[in-house]
Design a protein around this motif. Structure first.
Motif, PDB file in Angstrom:
ATOM      1  N   ALA A   1      13.252   5.868  38.459  1.00 40.14           N
ATOM      2  CA  ALA A   1      12.652   4.724  37.763  1.00 40.14           C
ATOM      3  C   ALA A   1      13.708   3.970  36.959  1.00 40.14           C
ATOM      4  CB  ALA A   1      11.525   5.200  36.850  1.00 40.14           C
ATOM      5  N   GLU A   2      14.568   4.700  36.273  1.00 39.84           N
ATOM      6  CA  GLU A   2      15.632   4.059  35.489  1.00 39.84           C
ATOM      7  C   GLU A   2      16.587   3.294  36.404  1.00 39.84           C
ATOM      8  OE1 GLU A   2      17.539   7.202  33.408  1.00 39.84           O
ATOM      9  OE2 GLU A   2      15.844   7.583  32.046  1.00 39.84           O
ATOM     10  N   LEU A   3      16.990   3.928  37.498  1.00 39.25           N
ATOM     11  CA  LEU A   3      17.954   3.302  38.404  1.00 39.25           C
ATOM     12  C   LEU A   3      17.361   2.111  39.147  1.00 39.25           C
ATOM     13  CD1 LEU A   3      19.540   6.606  39.687  1.00 39.25           C
ATOM     14  CD2 LEU A   3      20.796   4.760  38.552  1.00 39.25           C
ATOM     15  N   PHE A   4      16.110   2.238  39.597  1.00 36.77           N
ATOM     16  CA  PHE A   4      15.462   1.093  40.254  1.00 36.77           C
ATOM     17  C   PHE A   4      15.390  -0.089  39.294  1.00 36.77           C
ATOM     18  CE2 PHE A   4      12.822   4.063  43.208  1.00 36.77           C
ATOM     19  CZ  PHE A   4      13.923   4.238  44.027  1.00 36.77           C
ATOM     20  N   ALA A   5      15.109   0.176  38.019  1.00 43.22           N
ATOM     21  CA  ALA A   5      15.027  -0.897  37.026  1.00 43.22           C
ATOM     22  C   ALA A   5      16.404  -1.505  36.764  1.00 43.22           C
ATOM     23  CB  ALA A   5      14.436  -0.362  35.725  1.00 43.22           C
ATOM     24  N   GLU A   6      17.432  -0.672  36.768  1.00 42.42           N
ATOM     25  CA  GLU A   6      18.787  -1.150  36.466  1.00 42.42           C
ATOM     26  C   GLU A   6      19.451  -1.828  37.662  1.00 42.42           C
ATOM     27  OE1 GLU A   6      20.943   2.294  35.198  1.00 42.42           O
ATOM     28  OE2 GLU A   6      19.580   2.696  33.516  1.00 42.42           O
ATOM     29  N   LYS A   7      19.333  -1.203  38.847  1.00 39.83           N
ATOM     30  CA  LYS A   7      20.105  -1.645  40.004  1.00 39.83           C
ATOM     31  C   LYS A   7      19.268  -2.250  41.116  1.00 39.83           C
ATOM     32  CE  LYS A   7      23.252   1.213  41.446  1.00 39.83           C
ATOM     33  NZ  LYS A   7      23.962   2.427  41.945  1.00 39.83           N
ATOM     34  N   GLY A   8      17.965  -2.018  41.073  1.00 40.83           N
ATOM     35  CA  GLY A   8      17.117  -2.425  42.182  1.00 40.83           C
ATOM     36  C   GLY A   8      17.003  -1.307  43.202  1.00 40.83           C
ATOM     37  N   TYR A   9      16.011  -1.410  44.060  1.00 36.35           N
ATOM     38  CA  TYR A   9      15.721  -0.359  45.046  1.00 36.35           C
ATOM     39  C   TYR A   9      16.824  -0.242  46.091  1.00 36.35           C
ATOM     40  CZ  TYR A   9      13.427   1.767  49.124  1.00 36.35           C
ATOM     41  OH  TYR A   9      13.120   2.543  50.205  1.00 36.35           O
ATOM     42  N   ARG A  10      17.253  -1.354  46.648  1.00 33.93           N
ATOM     43  CA  ARG A  10      18.202  -1.320  47.761  1.00 33.93           C
ATOM     44  C   ARG A  10      19.565  -0.775  47.342  1.00 33.93           C
ATOM     45  NH1 ARG A  10      16.126  -3.972  52.113  1.00 33.93           N
ATOM     46  NH2 ARG A  10      14.341  -5.340  51.718  1.00 33.93           N
ATOM     47  N   GLN A  11      19.966  -1.040  46.116  1.00 34.58           N
ATOM     48  CA  GLN A  11      21.287  -0.621  45.655  1.00 34.58           C
ATOM     49  C   GLN A  11      21.318   0.816  45.143  1.00 34.58           C
ATOM     50  OE1 GLN A  11      23.990  -2.534  46.144  1.00 34.58           O
ATOM     51  NE2 GLN A  11      22.567  -3.943  47.139  1.00 34.58           N
ATOM     52  N   THR A  12      20.163   1.432  44.991  1.00 32.09           N
ATOM     53  CA  THR A  12      20.087   2.807  44.485  1.00 32.09           C
ATOM     54  C   THR A  12      20.126   3.787  45.658  1.00 32.09           C
ATOM     55  OG1 THR A  12      18.801   2.147  42.549  1.00 32.09           O
ATOM     56  CG2 THR A  12      18.697   4.455  43.181  1.00 32.09           C
TER      57      THR A  12
ATOM     58  N   PHE B   1       8.934  -3.099  36.922  1.00 30.30           N
ATOM     59  CA  PHE B   1       8.044  -3.930  37.724  1.00 30.30           C
ATOM     60  C   PHE B   1       8.694  -5.263  38.091  1.00 30.30           C
ATOM     61  CE2 PHE B   1       4.185  -1.728  35.641  1.00 30.30           C
ATOM     62  CZ  PHE B   1       4.214  -0.731  36.592  1.00 30.30           C
ATOM     63  N   VAL B   2       9.384  -5.867  37.134  1.00 33.70           N
ATOM     64  CA  VAL B   2      10.002  -7.166  37.389  1.00 33.70           C
ATOM     65  C   VAL B   2      11.168  -7.026  38.365  1.00 33.70           C
ATOM     66  CG1 VAL B   2      11.256  -9.085  36.330  1.00 33.70           C
ATOM     67  CG2 VAL B   2       9.253  -8.141  35.188  1.00 33.70           C
ATOM     68  N   THR B   3      11.973  -5.974  38.203  1.00 34.20           N
ATOM     69  CA  THR B   3      13.128  -5.767  39.084  1.00 34.20           C
ATOM     70  C   THR B   3      12.704  -5.548  40.528  1.00 34.20           C
ATOM     71  OG1 THR B   3      14.356  -4.769  37.256  1.00 34.20           O
ATOM     72  CG2 THR B   3      15.201  -4.382  39.455  1.00 34.20           C
ATOM     73  N   LEU B   4      11.617  -4.806  40.728  1.00 32.03           N
ATOM     74  CA  LEU B   4      11.175  -4.483  42.080  1.00 32.03           C
ATOM     75  C   LEU B   4      10.302  -5.563  42.703  1.00 32.03           C
ATOM     76  CD1 LEU B   4      10.331  -0.674  41.743  1.00 32.03           C
ATOM     77  CD2 LEU B   4      12.345  -1.722  42.801  1.00 32.03           C
ATOM     78  N   LEU B   5      10.031  -6.635  41.964  1.00 37.22           N
ATOM     79  CA  LEU B   5       9.163  -7.685  42.486  1.00 37.22           C
ATOM     80  C   LEU B   5       9.717  -8.288  43.776  1.00 37.22           C
ATOM     81  CD1 LEU B   5       6.702  -9.504  42.209  1.00 37.22           C
ATOM     82  CD2 LEU B   5       8.049 -10.996  40.707  1.00 37.22           C
ATOM     83  N   VAL B   6      11.041  -8.487  43.837  1.00 31.98           N
ATOM     84  CA  VAL B   6      11.656  -9.059  45.042  1.00 31.98           C
ATOM     85  C   VAL B   6      11.392  -8.160  46.245  1.00 31.98           C
ATOM     86  CG1 VAL B   6      13.838  -9.697  46.123  1.00 31.98           C
ATOM     87  CG2 VAL B   6      13.431 -10.284  43.732  1.00 31.98           C
ATOM     88  N   GLU B   7      11.484  -6.852  46.039  1.00 35.12           N
ATOM     89  CA  GLU B   7      11.196  -5.901  47.120  1.00 35.12           C
ATOM     90  C   GLU B   7       9.750  -6.045  47.597  1.00 35.12           C
ATOM     91  OE1 GLU B   7      12.055  -2.997  49.850  1.00 35.12           O
ATOM     92  OE2 GLU B   7      13.487  -3.856  48.425  1.00 35.12           O
ATOM     93  N   ALA B   8       8.836  -6.255  46.653  1.00 35.66           N
ATOM     94  CA  ALA B   8       7.421  -6.373  46.998  1.00 35.66           C
ATOM     95  C   ALA B   8       7.133  -7.637  47.794  1.00 35.66           C
ATOM     96  CB  ALA B   8       6.574  -6.355  45.726  1.00 35.66           C
TER      97      ALA B   8
END
Length: 199
Positions: free
Chosen positions: A21-32, A108-115
């Motif tokens: 959760a911390e990494l997805f918020a910091e780096k985004g899903y694809r970069q983690t 939630f905001v960081t992962l919005l692009v993925e959604a």
């Protein structure tokens, strides 16, 4: 009764979820990567697919837990009361304003692009997140004395959109956007729509 092995497994799972959760918020899903999650959590890389099957499974588990946390956080916000200070402002400050102080907001905001990607596995989860936020906001607004010409439903959509937009701008350029100041301004603008409270 939970065995020691089951307890250890549950603890490992929570450490992985927290780190992801911390990494997805910091780096985004694809970069983690799994390596990033293993390093942050202190759990071996091989344990991650054992618990979650795949990176997508980990993402869905993170969102599942975050949605549950969102609901719990919103449910814990106290109901509007007379209070002190500025009574007309207090319900919004304590209720709707509290949504954007939740720890999950950045995730939630960081992962919005993925959604938004076609066929995204988290699209339905995001629809659910937005539904939850709008419903909570609408219920709070319906308790307030809104001026003529304003209704709770479209105002809730506008407020949630503004809050998400502020966070997106801040994530893109944190050195140029003061998110707490912008959110405080949003709350003040809404407070200005409300008629003065009378004792």
């Amino acid at each position: 009764m939970t065995t020691r092995r089951e307890q250890t497994s549950n603890e490992s799972r929570e450490l992985i979820l927290n780190a992801a959760a911390e990494l997805f918020a910091e780096k985004g899903y694809r970069q983690t990567t799994f390596h990033d999650v293993a390093h942050r959590s202190g759990i071996s890389r091989g344990s991650i697919p054992w618990h979650f099957g795949s990176k997508e499974g980990l993402l869905l588990a993170v969102l599942e837990r975050s949605v549950a946390g969102l609901r719990d956080g919103l449910a814990a916000v106290p109901a509007p009361g007379a209070g002190s200070g500025e009574p007309g402002f207090e319900p919004f400050e304590r209720g709707v304003g509290a949504m954007f102080a939740l720890p999950t907001t950045k995730l939630f905001v960081t992962l919005l692009v993925e959604a938004l990607e076609p066929g995204s596995p988290i699209r339905d989860r995001y629809i659910e997140i937005h539904d939850t936020l709008r419903e909570h906001c609408r219920r709070w607004l319906e308790r307030l004395p809104l001026p003529p010409g304003l209704s709770a439903e479209p105002l809730a959509v506008a407020l949630i959109g503004a809050g998400i937009g502020i966070h997106q701008q801040w994530l893109l350029a944190p050195d140029r956007v003061n998110a707490p100041e912008a959110l405080a301004t949003l709350r003040t603008l809404v407070a200005g729509l409300l008629p003065p409270a009378h004792d």
